[in-house]
Design a protein around this motif. Structure first.
Motif, PDB file in Angstrom:
ATOM      1  N   LEU A  24       9.939  50.861 -39.728  1.00 36.90           N
ATOM      2  CA  LEU A  24      11.298  50.649 -39.452  1.00 36.90           C
ATOM      3  C   LEU A  24      11.630  50.554 -37.998  1.00 36.90           C
ATOM      4  O   LEU A  24      12.221  49.654 -37.478  1.00 36.90           O
ATOM      5  CB  LEU A  24      12.334  51.524 -40.149  1.00 36.90           C
ATOM      6  N   GLN A  25      11.097  51.535 -37.173  1.00 41.77           N
ATOM      7  CA  GLN A  25      11.702  51.810 -35.872  1.00 41.77           C
ATOM      8  C   GLN A  25      10.603  51.668 -34.917  1.00 41.77           C
ATOM      9  O   GLN A  25      11.063  51.099 -33.898  1.00 41.77           O
ATOM     10  CB  GLN A  25      12.019  53.289 -35.681  1.00 41.77           C
ATOM     11  N   THR A  26       9.507  51.694 -35.096  1.00 38.87           N
ATOM     12  CA  THR A  26       8.374  51.269 -34.112  1.00 38.87           C
ATOM     13  C   THR A  26       7.783  50.018 -33.947  1.00 38.87           C
ATOM     14  O   THR A  26       7.479  49.313 -33.119  1.00 38.87           O
ATOM     15  CB  THR A  26       7.460  52.393 -33.911  1.00 38.87           C
ATOM     16  N   GLU A  27       7.476  49.362 -35.312  1.00 37.55           N
ATOM     17  CA  GLU A  27       7.073  48.287 -35.375  1.00 37.55           C
ATOM     18  C   GLU A  27       7.742  47.038 -34.771  1.00 37.55           C
ATOM     19  O   GLU A  27       6.960  46.236 -34.102  1.00 37.55           O
ATOM     20  CB  GLU A  27       6.544  47.824 -36.847  1.00 37.55           C
ATOM     21  N   PRO A  28       8.783  47.022 -34.791  1.00 42.44           N
ATOM     22  CA  PRO A  28       9.537  46.044 -33.834  1.00 42.44           C
ATOM     23  C   PRO A  28       9.207  45.813 -32.422  1.00 42.44           C
ATOM     24  O   PRO A  28       9.586  44.987 -31.778  1.00 42.44           O
ATOM     25  CB  PRO A  28      11.123  46.268 -34.174  1.00 42.44           C
ATOM     26  N   LEU A  29       8.693  46.969 -32.045  1.00 44.07           N
ATOM     27  CA  LEU A  29       8.259  46.901 -30.602  1.00 44.07           C
ATOM     28  C   LEU A  29       7.101  45.810 -30.191  1.00 44.07           C
ATOM     29  O   LEU A  29       6.863  45.391 -29.299  1.00 44.07           O
ATOM     30  CB  LEU A  29       7.756  48.257 -29.973  1.00 44.07           C
ATOM     31  N   VAL A  30       6.232  45.747 -31.578  1.00 42.47           N
ATOM     32  CA  VAL A  30       5.117  44.556 -31.294  1.00 42.47           C
ATOM     33  C   VAL A  30       5.731  43.344 -30.907  1.00 42.47           C
ATOM     34  O   VAL A  30       5.026  42.585 -29.791  1.00 42.47           O
ATOM     35  CB  VAL A  30       4.640  44.843 -32.776  1.00 42.47           C
ATOM     36  N   GLN A  31       6.612  42.767 -31.586  1.00 40.57           N
ATOM     37  CA  GLN A  31       7.456  41.604 -31.227  1.00 40.57           C
ATOM     38  C   GLN A  31       7.975  41.703 -29.663  1.00 40.57           C
ATOM     39  O   GLN A  31       7.708  40.697 -28.940  1.00 40.57           O
ATOM     40  CB  GLN A  31       8.394  41.609 -32.358  1.00 40.57           C
ATOM     41  N   TYR A  32       8.644  42.456 -29.414  1.00 39.08           N
ATOM     42  CA  TYR A  32       9.240  42.892 -28.075  1.00 39.08           C
ATOM     43  C   TYR A  32       8.167  42.655 -26.933  1.00 39.08           C
ATOM     44  O   TYR A  32       8.501  42.203 -26.090  1.00 39.08           O
ATOM     45  CB  TYR A  32       9.749  44.371 -28.238  1.00 39.08           C
TER      46      TYR A  32
END
Ligand code: AMP
Length: 189
Positions: free
Chosen positions: A150-158
């Motif tokens: 939920l909170q950390t995986e979006p950083l991959v895209q970032y």
């Protein structure tokens, strides 16, 4: 070099980052280690952090950012650092960018270790038995995986959007995985 190590719990970030800091000769900035060390200070702030850690939740961005900014101000971090377990939220990632930009030392690379989730859960339960980590129970393992997604995986895209990301298959022996990491770094330098 300033490098971020991303990856779900149990993927081997700790083991690989210890090898990498010795290979690159940069300090190891692990917010998990820093928080575990700070707990011993007895301050009420860290008692709250410990409750979050034991429940598999993230501690507050403010607390983590204060620790990291203090650490980055130390002279050994002037030319590089390996961030392990940090950033874990978009707020932290943006704050790290700002901190590094202010010093004119932008992030060079983000290594994302990835692996099969069921295998990672098994690894963590084995580690819990060996290390007696209070945050590695079956329930908190599930919770930490969920929080990661939920909170950390979006950083991959970032980071992918900024062309900083290298993905590393973390399944294999520690030597095999380290070799993949070295290859990814060589491509970028
Ligand atoms: P780790 O050793 O990196 O797995 O971290 C252990 C625990 O410390 C995590 O489950 C969180 O509760 C807390 N923690 C470590 N790093 C962070 C961070 N960057 N942001 C929030 N909580 C963190």
């Amino acid at each position: 070099m300033f490098i971020v190590f991303l990856g779900p719990p149990g993927v081997g970030k700790g083991t690989q980052s210890r090898r990498l800091v010795s290979y690159l000769q940069v300090p190891h900035v692990s917010t998990g280690d820093m928080l575990r060390a700070a707990k011993a200070s007895g301050s009420p702030v860290y008692a709250a952090a410990e409750r979050c850690m034991n429940a598999g939740q993230l501690v507050s961005d403010d607390l983590v950012l204060a620790l990291v900014s203090e650490r980055l101000a130390q002279p050994d971090c002037s030319k590089g650092a390996l961030f392990d377990g940090f950033p874990r939220t978009l707020v932290q990632a943006e704050a790290l960018d700002k901190l590094l930009e202010e010093r004119s030392t932008p992030l060079d690379l983000v290594l994302e270790l990835y692996g099969d989730e069921n295998e990672l859960k098994k690894r963590m339960m084995r580690r819990a038995a060996i290390e007696h980590r209070s945050d590695d129970t079956a329930e908190t393992v599930q919770q930490r995986m969920r929080i990661y997604r939920l909170q950390t995986e979006p950083l991959v895209q970032y980071y992918a959007q900024r062309n900083l990301l290298e993905r590393i298959d973390a399944m294999g022996t520690p030597d095999e995985v380290f070799e993949r990491i070295r290859t990814a770094i060589a491509k970028r330098t």
